[in-house]
Write an enzyme that holds these catalytic residues in place. Structure first.
Site, PDB file in Angstrom:
ATOM      1  N   GLN A 181      -1.343   8.099   0.578  1.00 37.59           N
ATOM      2  CA  GLN A 181      -0.870   9.370   1.125  1.00 37.59           C
ATOM      3  C   GLN A 181       0.283   9.163   2.112  1.00 37.59           C
ATOM      4  O   GLN A 181       1.318   9.814   2.010  1.00 37.59           O
ATOM      5  CB  GLN A 181      -2.038  10.073   1.849  1.00 37.59           C
ATOM      6  CG  GLN A 181      -1.682  11.435   2.405  1.00 37.59           C
ATOM      7  CD  GLN A 181      -2.699  11.986   3.390  1.00 37.59           C
ATOM      8  OE1 GLN A 181      -3.567  11.268   3.892  1.00 37.59           O
ATOM      9  NE2 GLN A 181      -2.594  13.261   3.691  1.00 37.59           N
ATOM     10  N   ILE A 222      -4.142  13.129   8.428  1.00 38.78           N
ATOM     11  CA  ILE A 222      -2.767  13.483   8.039  1.00 38.78           C
ATOM     12  C   ILE A 222      -2.811  14.556   6.948  1.00 38.78           C
ATOM     13  O   ILE A 222      -3.545  14.436   5.964  1.00 38.78           O
ATOM     14  CB  ILE A 222      -2.018  12.253   7.493  1.00 38.78           C
ATOM     15  CG1 ILE A 222      -2.055  11.104   8.501  1.00 38.78           C
ATOM     16  CG2 ILE A 222      -0.587  12.632   7.111  1.00 38.78           C
ATOM     17  CD1 ILE A 222      -1.055  11.143   9.608  1.00 38.78           C
ATOM     18  N   ARG A 271      -1.374  -1.219  -8.022  1.00 36.91           N
ATOM     19  CA  ARG A 271      -0.983  -0.809  -9.387  1.00 36.91           C
ATOM     20  C   ARG A 271       0.327  -0.019  -9.315  1.00 36.91           C
ATOM     21  O   ARG A 271       0.700   0.488  -8.259  1.00 36.91           O
ATOM     22  CB  ARG A 271      -2.088   0.023 -10.060  1.00 36.91           C
ATOM     23  CG  ARG A 271      -2.421   1.338  -9.384  1.00 36.91           C
ATOM     24  CD  ARG A 271      -3.589   2.001 -10.117  1.00 36.91           C
ATOM     25  NE  ARG A 271      -4.826   1.220  -9.930  1.00 36.91           N
ATOM     26  CZ  ARG A 271      -5.573   1.305  -8.812  1.00 36.91           C
ATOM     27  NH1 ARG A 271      -5.226   2.100  -7.833  1.00 36.91           N
ATOM     28  NH2 ARG A 271      -6.663   0.561  -8.693  1.00 36.91           N
ATOM     29  N   ASP A 312       2.017  -2.139  -4.341  1.00 32.77           N
ATOM     30  CA  ASP A 312       0.634  -1.646  -4.290  1.00 32.77           C
ATOM     31  C   ASP A 312      -0.154  -2.366  -5.394  1.00 32.77           C
ATOM     32  O   ASP A 312       0.413  -3.132  -6.179  1.00 32.77           O
ATOM     33  CB  ASP A 312       0.597  -0.114  -4.483  1.00 32.77           C
ATOM     34  CG  ASP A 312      -0.620   0.506  -3.794  1.00 32.77           C
ATOM     35  OD1 ASP A 312      -0.442   1.427  -2.973  1.00 32.77           O
ATOM     36  OD2 ASP A 312      -1.750   0.020  -4.043  1.00 32.77           O
ATOM     37  N   TYR A 369     -14.889   1.620   8.472  1.00 33.42           N
ATOM     38  CA  TYR A 369     -13.432   1.822   8.532  1.00 33.42           C
ATOM     39  C   TYR A 369     -12.978   1.769   9.994  1.00 33.42           C
ATOM     40  O   TYR A 369     -12.055   1.032  10.339  1.00 33.42           O
ATOM     41  CB  TYR A 369     -13.086   3.172   7.909  1.00 33.42           C
ATOM     42  CG  TYR A 369     -11.675   3.634   8.087  1.00 33.42           C
ATOM     43  CD1 TYR A 369     -11.365   4.660   8.980  1.00 33.42           C
ATOM     44  CD2 TYR A 369     -10.633   3.080   7.353  1.00 33.42           C
ATOM     45  CE1 TYR A 369     -10.077   5.114   9.134  1.00 33.42           C
ATOM     46  CE2 TYR A 369      -9.333   3.537   7.501  1.00 33.42           C
ATOM     47  CZ  TYR A 369      -9.063   4.548   8.394  1.00 33.42           C
ATOM     48  OH  TYR A 369      -7.775   4.998   8.550  1.00 33.42           O
ATOM     49  N   LYS A 428     -10.698  -1.004  11.909  1.00 34.64           N
ATOM     50  CA  LYS A 428      -9.444  -0.620  12.568  1.00 34.64           C
ATOM     51  C   LYS A 428      -9.467  -1.058  14.042  1.00 34.64           C
ATOM     52  O   LYS A 428      -8.453  -1.512  14.574  1.00 34.64           O
ATOM     53  CB  LYS A 428      -9.211   0.886  12.466  1.00 34.64           C
ATOM     54  CG  LYS A 428      -8.789   1.354  11.070  1.00 34.64           C
ATOM     55  CD  LYS A 428      -7.476   0.731  10.626  1.00 34.64           C
ATOM     56  CE  LYS A 428      -6.995   1.221   9.279  1.00 34.64           C
ATOM     57  NZ  LYS A 428      -5.742   0.583   8.854  1.00 34.64           N
ATOM     58  N   GLY A 442       0.836  -1.199   0.000  1.00 36.58           N
ATOM     59  CA  GLY A 442       0.000   0.000   0.000  1.00 36.58           C
ATOM     60  C   GLY A 442       0.866   1.242   0.000  1.00 36.58           C
ATOM     61  O   GLY A 442       0.593   2.240   0.656  1.00 36.58           O
TER      62      GLY A 442
HETATM   63  C1  VAH Z   1      -9.892   9.270   7.075  1.00 35.55           C
HETATM   64  N1  VAH Z   1      -7.668  10.254   6.858  1.00 35.55           N
HETATM   65  O1  VAH Z   1     -10.330  10.394   7.032  1.00 35.55           O
HETATM   66  C2  VAH Z   1      -8.394   9.099   7.353  1.00 35.55           C
HETATM   67  C3  VAH Z   1      -8.145   8.952   8.828  1.00 35.55           C
HETATM   68  C4  VAH Z   1      -8.601   9.854  11.104  1.00 35.55           C
HETATM   69  C5  VAH Z   1      -8.822  10.045   9.652  1.00 35.55           C
HETATM   70  O2  VAH Z   1      -8.528   7.702   9.282  1.00 35.55           O
HETATM   71  O3  VAH Z   1     -10.589   8.303   6.930  1.00 35.55           O
END
Ligand code: VAH
Length: 312
Positions: free
Chosen positions: A10, A169, A34, A32, A139, A143, A6
Protein backbone atom coordinates in the site's frame (compact mmCIF):
# COMPACT_ATOMS: atom_id res chain seq x y z
CA UNK A 1 20.08 5.77 -6.65
CA UNK A 2 17.30 4.14 -4.57
CA UNK A 3 16.29 0.51 -4.15
CA UNK A 4 12.86 0.01 -2.61
CA UNK A 5 12.10 -3.42 -1.14
CA UNK A 6 8.43 -4.29 -0.68
CA UNK A 7 7.39 -1.79 -3.35
CA UNK A 8 4.10 -3.50 -4.28
CA UNK A 9 2.41 -2.77 -0.96
CA UNK A 10 0.00 0.00 0.00
CA UNK A 11 2.71 2.52 0.94
CA UNK A 12 5.46 1.21 -1.35
CA UNK A 13 3.48 1.57 -4.55
CA UNK A 14 2.68 5.26 -4.00
CA UNK A 15 6.02 6.13 -2.42
CA UNK A 16 7.82 4.55 -5.41
CA UNK A 17 5.76 6.63 -7.84
CA UNK A 18 6.64 9.82 -5.94
CA UNK A 19 10.35 8.91 -5.82
CA UNK A 20 10.40 8.14 -9.56
CA UNK A 21 8.75 11.50 -10.15
CA UNK A 22 11.43 13.20 -8.05
CA UNK A 23 14.57 11.29 -9.08
CA UNK A 24 13.70 9.76 -12.47
CA UNK A 25 12.91 6.14 -13.38
CA UNK A 26 16.57 5.23 -13.86
CA UNK A 27 17.33 6.12 -10.24
CA UNK A 28 14.56 4.14 -8.53
CA UNK A 29 14.65 0.33 -8.61
CA UNK A 30 11.58 -1.27 -7.05
CA UNK A 31 11.51 -4.85 -5.83
CA UNK A 32 9.11 -7.25 -4.19
CA UNK A 33 8.49 -10.97 -3.76
CA UNK A 34 6.52 -11.07 -7.01
CA UNK A 35 6.05 -8.97 -10.16
CA UNK A 36 3.66 -6.01 -9.80
CA UNK A 37 0.59 -6.04 -12.02
CA UNK A 38 0.87 -2.38 -12.97
CA UNK A 39 4.48 -1.81 -13.99
CA UNK A 40 4.86 1.03 -16.46
CA UNK A 41 7.21 1.41 -19.44
CA UNK A 42 10.72 2.43 -18.35
CA UNK A 43 10.33 1.39 -14.71
CA UNK A 44 12.99 -0.95 -13.29
CA UNK A 45 11.68 -3.82 -11.15
CA UNK A 46 13.51 -6.81 -9.63
CA UNK A 47 11.86 -9.83 -7.99
CA UNK A 48 13.53 -10.43 -4.62
CA UNK A 49 12.87 -12.23 -1.37
CA UNK A 50 14.24 -9.96 1.35
CA UNK A 51 15.01 -13.08 3.43
CA UNK A 52 17.46 -14.31 0.75
CA UNK A 53 20.54 -12.40 1.93
CA UNK A 54 22.79 -13.57 -0.93
CA UNK A 55 20.23 -12.47 -3.54
CA UNK A 56 19.83 -9.16 -1.73
CA UNK A 57 23.60 -8.65 -1.75
CA UNK A 58 23.75 -9.31 -5.50
CA UNK A 59 20.91 -6.83 -6.04
CA UNK A 60 22.75 -4.15 -4.07
CA UNK A 61 26.03 -4.88 -5.89
CA UNK A 62 24.27 -4.75 -9.27
CA UNK A 63 22.69 -1.30 -8.75
CA UNK A 64 25.00 0.23 -6.10
CA UNK A 65 22.16 2.16 -4.37
CA UNK A 66 22.86 5.15 -2.13
CA UNK A 67 19.50 4.74 -0.38
CA UNK A 68 17.35 1.74 0.62
CA UNK A 69 13.64 1.92 1.45
CA UNK A 70 12.66 -1.28 3.26
CA UNK A 71 8.87 -1.58 3.22
CA UNK A 72 8.53 -5.36 3.18
CA UNK A 73 6.62 -6.52 6.26
CA UNK A 74 3.69 -8.56 7.43
CA UNK A 75 1.08 -6.31 9.05
CA UNK A 76 -0.81 -6.66 12.33
CA UNK A 77 -3.84 -8.80 11.48
CA UNK A 78 -2.01 -11.27 9.23
CA UNK A 79 0.84 -11.31 11.73
CA UNK A 80 -1.51 -12.68 14.38
CA UNK A 81 -2.34 -15.57 12.05
CA UNK A 82 1.32 -16.36 11.31
CA UNK A 83 3.37 -14.89 14.21
CA UNK A 84 6.59 -16.82 13.49
CA UNK A 85 6.50 -15.80 9.80
CA UNK A 86 5.80 -12.19 10.77
CA UNK A 87 8.74 -12.12 13.17
CA UNK A 88 11.03 -13.77 10.59
CA UNK A 89 10.09 -11.41 7.75
CA UNK A 90 9.94 -8.21 9.80
CA UNK A 91 13.14 -8.83 11.82
CA UNK A 92 15.45 -10.80 9.52
CA UNK A 93 14.48 -8.66 6.55
CA UNK A 94 15.60 -5.61 8.52
CA UNK A 95 18.77 -7.28 9.82
CA UNK A 96 19.83 -8.33 6.30
CA UNK A 97 19.40 -4.77 5.04
CA UNK A 98 21.25 -3.23 7.99
CA UNK A 99 24.19 -5.66 7.75
CA UNK A 100 24.46 -5.37 3.96
CA UNK A 101 24.29 -1.58 4.21
CA UNK A 102 27.24 -1.74 6.59
CA UNK A 103 29.15 -4.21 4.42
CA UNK A 104 28.56 -2.32 1.16
CA UNK A 105 28.70 1.23 2.55
CA UNK A 106 25.09 2.17 1.78
CA UNK A 107 24.57 5.27 3.92
CA UNK A 108 20.87 6.10 4.00
CA UNK A 109 17.97 3.80 4.90
CA UNK A 110 14.24 4.36 5.38
CA UNK A 111 12.42 1.84 7.50
CA UNK A 112 8.74 2.20 8.58
CA UNK A 113 7.65 1.65 12.14
CA UNK A 114 4.05 1.94 13.31
CA UNK A 115 1.81 3.17 16.08
CA UNK A 116 1.51 -0.58 16.71
CA UNK A 117 4.64 -0.21 18.89
CA UNK A 118 2.39 1.20 21.62
CA UNK A 119 0.38 -1.10 23.85
CA UNK A 120 -2.32 -1.28 26.53
CA UNK A 121 -0.26 0.65 29.11
CA UNK A 122 0.86 3.39 26.71
CA UNK A 123 -1.05 6.68 27.13
CA UNK A 124 -4.10 6.58 24.84
CA UNK A 125 -4.46 10.26 23.99
CA UNK A 126 -1.70 12.33 22.34
CA UNK A 127 0.68 9.40 22.87
CA UNK A 128 4.16 10.83 23.35
CA UNK A 129 7.34 10.13 21.41
CA UNK A 130 8.76 8.50 24.56
CA UNK A 131 6.44 6.56 26.87
CA UNK A 132 5.65 3.06 28.06
CA UNK A 133 5.55 0.73 25.05
CA UNK A 134 4.14 -2.75 25.65
CA UNK A 135 2.87 -3.89 22.23
CA UNK A 136 0.73 -7.02 22.30
CA UNK A 137 0.69 -7.81 18.56
CA UNK A 138 3.65 -9.68 17.06
CA UNK A 139 3.73 -6.96 14.40
CA UNK A 140 4.04 -4.28 17.10
CA UNK A 141 6.68 -6.31 18.96
CA UNK A 142 8.70 -6.68 15.73
CA UNK A 143 8.40 -2.97 15.00
CA UNK A 144 9.50 -2.02 18.53
CA UNK A 145 12.49 -4.39 18.27
CA UNK A 146 13.21 -2.97 14.80
CA UNK A 147 13.28 0.57 16.21
CA UNK A 148 15.82 -0.51 18.82
CA UNK A 149 17.96 -2.11 16.08
CA UNK A 150 17.81 0.98 13.86
CA UNK A 151 18.92 3.23 16.72
CA UNK A 152 21.70 0.77 17.63
CA UNK A 153 23.04 0.63 14.04
CA UNK A 154 23.02 4.40 13.93
CA UNK A 155 24.76 4.93 17.27
CA UNK A 156 27.24 2.04 16.87
CA UNK A 157 27.99 2.23 13.13
CA UNK A 158 26.79 5.65 12.04
CA UNK A 159 24.19 4.36 9.56
CA UNK A 160 21.85 7.19 8.53
CA UNK A 161 18.62 5.33 9.24
CA UNK A 162 15.37 7.28 9.34
CA UNK A 163 11.96 6.02 10.40
CA UNK A 164 8.34 7.02 10.89
CA UNK A 165 5.74 5.40 13.16
CA UNK A 166 2.98 5.37 10.57
CA UNK A 167 -0.61 5.51 11.78
CA UNK A 168 -3.22 3.72 9.70
CA UNK A 169 -2.73 4.85 6.11
CA UNK A 170 -5.72 5.66 3.94
CA UNK A 171 -5.42 5.54 0.17
CA UNK A 172 -7.40 4.66 -2.91
CA UNK A 173 -4.74 3.56 -5.44
CA UNK A 174 -3.51 0.34 -3.79
CA UNK A 175 -5.68 -1.71 -1.44
CA UNK A 176 -3.96 -2.38 1.91
CA UNK A 177 -3.24 -5.95 3.01
CA UNK A 178 -3.67 -7.54 6.40
CA UNK A 179 -3.94 -4.44 8.58
CA UNK A 180 -6.26 -3.55 11.43
CA UNK A 181 -6.82 0.00 10.20
CA UNK A 182 -7.80 -1.26 6.73
CA UNK A 183 -11.49 -0.82 7.61
CA UNK A 184 -10.98 2.90 6.93
CA UNK A 185 -10.03 2.06 3.32
CA UNK A 186 -12.53 -0.75 2.72
CA UNK A 187 -15.38 1.51 3.86
CA UNK A 188 -14.90 3.80 0.84
CA UNK A 189 -14.81 0.97 -1.71
CA UNK A 190 -17.92 -0.61 -0.15
CA UNK A 191 -19.77 2.71 0.18
CA UNK A 192 -19.37 3.38 -3.54
CA UNK A 193 -19.96 -0.18 -4.73
CA UNK A 194 -22.73 -1.33 -2.38
CA UNK A 195 -23.87 1.76 -0.47
CA UNK A 196 -23.17 0.05 2.83
CA UNK A 197 -20.33 -1.28 5.02
CA UNK A 198 -20.14 -3.65 7.99
CA UNK A 199 -17.26 -2.39 10.13
CA UNK A 200 -15.12 -4.97 11.94
CA UNK A 201 -14.17 -2.30 14.49
CA UNK A 202 -16.77 -0.92 16.93
CA UNK A 203 -18.32 2.50 16.37
CA UNK A 204 -16.26 4.22 19.08
CA UNK A 205 -12.81 2.78 18.22
CA UNK A 206 -10.73 5.92 17.67
CA UNK A 207 -7.42 5.34 15.84
CA UNK A 208 -4.68 7.62 14.52
CA UNK A 209 -4.76 7.79 10.72
CA UNK A 210 -2.88 9.51 7.89
CA UNK A 211 -3.88 10.18 4.31
CA UNK A 212 -1.49 8.66 1.77
CA UNK A 213 -0.59 12.03 0.22
CA UNK A 214 0.50 13.28 3.64
CA UNK A 215 2.35 10.01 4.35
CA UNK A 216 4.33 10.18 1.10
CA UNK A 217 5.11 13.89 1.45
CA UNK A 218 6.16 13.41 5.08
CA UNK A 219 8.42 10.44 4.28
CA UNK A 220 10.23 12.35 1.52
CA UNK A 221 10.55 15.42 3.79
CA UNK A 222 12.14 13.22 6.47
CA UNK A 223 14.58 11.70 3.95
CA UNK A 224 15.44 15.11 2.46
CA UNK A 225 16.19 16.75 5.84
CA UNK A 226 19.88 17.31 6.72
CA UNK A 227 21.11 14.43 8.89
CA UNK A 228 21.94 16.67 11.83
CA UNK A 229 18.25 17.67 12.07
CA UNK A 230 17.22 14.04 12.63
CA UNK A 231 17.46 13.81 16.39
CA UNK A 232 15.39 10.64 16.75
CA UNK A 233 16.90 7.48 15.31
CA UNK A 234 14.38 4.98 16.67
CA UNK A 235 11.28 6.27 14.85
CA UNK A 236 9.26 9.49 14.69
CA UNK A 237 5.65 9.69 15.86
CA UNK A 238 3.57 11.01 12.98
CA UNK A 239 -0.12 11.87 13.05
CA UNK A 240 -2.53 13.24 10.51
CA UNK A 241 -5.98 12.81 12.00
CA UNK A 242 -7.87 10.54 14.38
CA UNK A 243 -11.40 9.31 14.00
CA UNK A 244 -13.80 6.51 14.91
CA UNK A 245 -15.76 4.30 12.49
CA UNK A 246 -18.89 6.27 13.47
CA UNK A 247 -17.22 9.58 12.63
CA UNK A 248 -15.98 8.49 9.20
CA UNK A 249 -19.40 6.99 8.44
CA UNK A 250 -21.00 10.36 9.23
CA UNK A 251 -18.49 12.14 6.99
CA UNK A 252 -19.24 9.72 4.12
CA UNK A 253 -22.99 10.27 4.59
CA UNK A 254 -22.48 13.99 3.94
CA UNK A 255 -21.51 13.03 0.37
CA UNK A 256 -23.42 9.74 -0.01
CA UNK A 257 -26.61 10.33 2.04
CA UNK A 258 -27.90 6.77 1.49
CA UNK A 259 -24.77 5.15 2.88
CA UNK A 260 -25.57 2.60 5.63
CA UNK A 261 -23.02 1.63 8.27
CA UNK A 262 -23.29 -1.49 10.42
CA UNK A 263 -20.95 -3.20 12.91
CA UNK A 264 -19.90 -6.84 13.30
CA UNK A 265 -18.72 -8.04 16.70
CA UNK A 266 -15.96 -10.41 17.85
CA UNK A 267 -13.51 -9.65 15.06
CA UNK A 268 -9.94 -10.40 16.32
CA UNK A 269 -8.80 -7.05 14.97
CA UNK A 270 -10.86 -5.28 17.65
CA UNK A 271 -8.46 -6.46 20.37
CA UNK A 272 -5.48 -5.21 18.32
CA UNK A 273 -7.13 -1.81 17.81
CA UNK A 274 -8.04 -1.57 21.51
CA UNK A 275 -4.34 -1.96 22.40
CA UNK A 276 -3.35 1.03 20.26
CA UNK A 277 -3.52 4.79 20.97
CA UNK A 278 -6.47 6.90 19.90
CA UNK A 279 -4.29 9.88 18.97
CA UNK A 280 -0.58 10.67 18.63
CA UNK A 281 1.65 13.60 19.64
CA UNK A 282 3.96 14.26 16.68
CA UNK A 283 5.58 17.46 18.01
CA UNK A 284 9.11 16.04 17.59
CA UNK A 285 8.61 15.54 13.84
CA UNK A 286 7.14 19.04 13.55
CA UNK A 287 10.07 20.55 15.42
CA UNK A 288 12.94 18.54 13.89
CA UNK A 289 12.03 18.45 10.20
CA UNK A 290 8.94 20.61 9.73
CA UNK A 291 6.24 17.93 9.53
CA UNK A 292 2.69 19.22 9.05
CA UNK A 293 -0.32 17.21 7.81
CA UNK A 294 -2.56 18.79 5.15
CA UNK A 295 -5.63 16.49 5.15
CA UNK A 296 -8.37 16.43 7.75
CA UNK A 297 -11.37 14.06 7.89
CA UNK A 298 -13.51 16.22 5.61
CA UNK A 299 -10.90 16.84 2.87
CA UNK A 300 -9.67 13.23 2.99
CA UNK A 301 -13.21 11.82 2.65
CA UNK A 302 -13.92 14.16 -0.25
CA UNK A 303 -10.66 13.26 -2.02
CA UNK A 304 -11.15 9.52 -1.48
CA UNK A 305 -14.68 9.50 -2.87
CA UNK A 306 -13.84 11.74 -5.85
CA UNK A 307 -10.90 9.55 -6.85
CA UNK A 308 -12.62 6.23 -6.21
CA UNK A 309 -15.73 7.29 -8.14
CA UNK A 310 -13.53 7.98 -11.15
CA UNK A 311 -11.50 4.83 -10.59
CA UNK A 312 -14.40 2.41 -10.09
C1 VAH B 1 -1.92 -2.25 10.40
N1 VAH B 1 -2.00 -0.50 8.69
O1 VAH B 1 -3.10 -2.06 10.56
C2 VAH B 1 -1.13 -1.18 9.63
C3 VAH B 1 -0.55 -0.17 10.59
C4 VAH B 1 -0.98 1.33 12.52
C5 VAH B 1 -1.58 0.38 11.56
O2 VAH B 1 0.53 -0.70 11.28
O3 VAH B 1 -1.36 -3.22 10.82
Amino acid sequence: RIIMIGANGQIGSELAAALRQKFGNENVITSDIREPNNQKEGEIFETINVLDKEALKSLFQKYKPTQIYLLAAMLSATGEQYPQKAWDLNMNGLLHVLDLALELGIKKIFWPSSIAVFGPHSPKIDTAQYCIMDPTSIYGISKLAGERLCEYYHLRYGLDIRSIRYPGIISWKTAPGGGTTDYAVHIFFEALKHGKYASFLSADTALPMLYMEDAVRGTIALMDAPSEQIRIRSSYNLAGLSFTPAEIAEEIKKILPNFEMSYVDHDPRQAIADSWPASIDDSSARKDWGWKPRFDLESMTKDMIENLKRDL
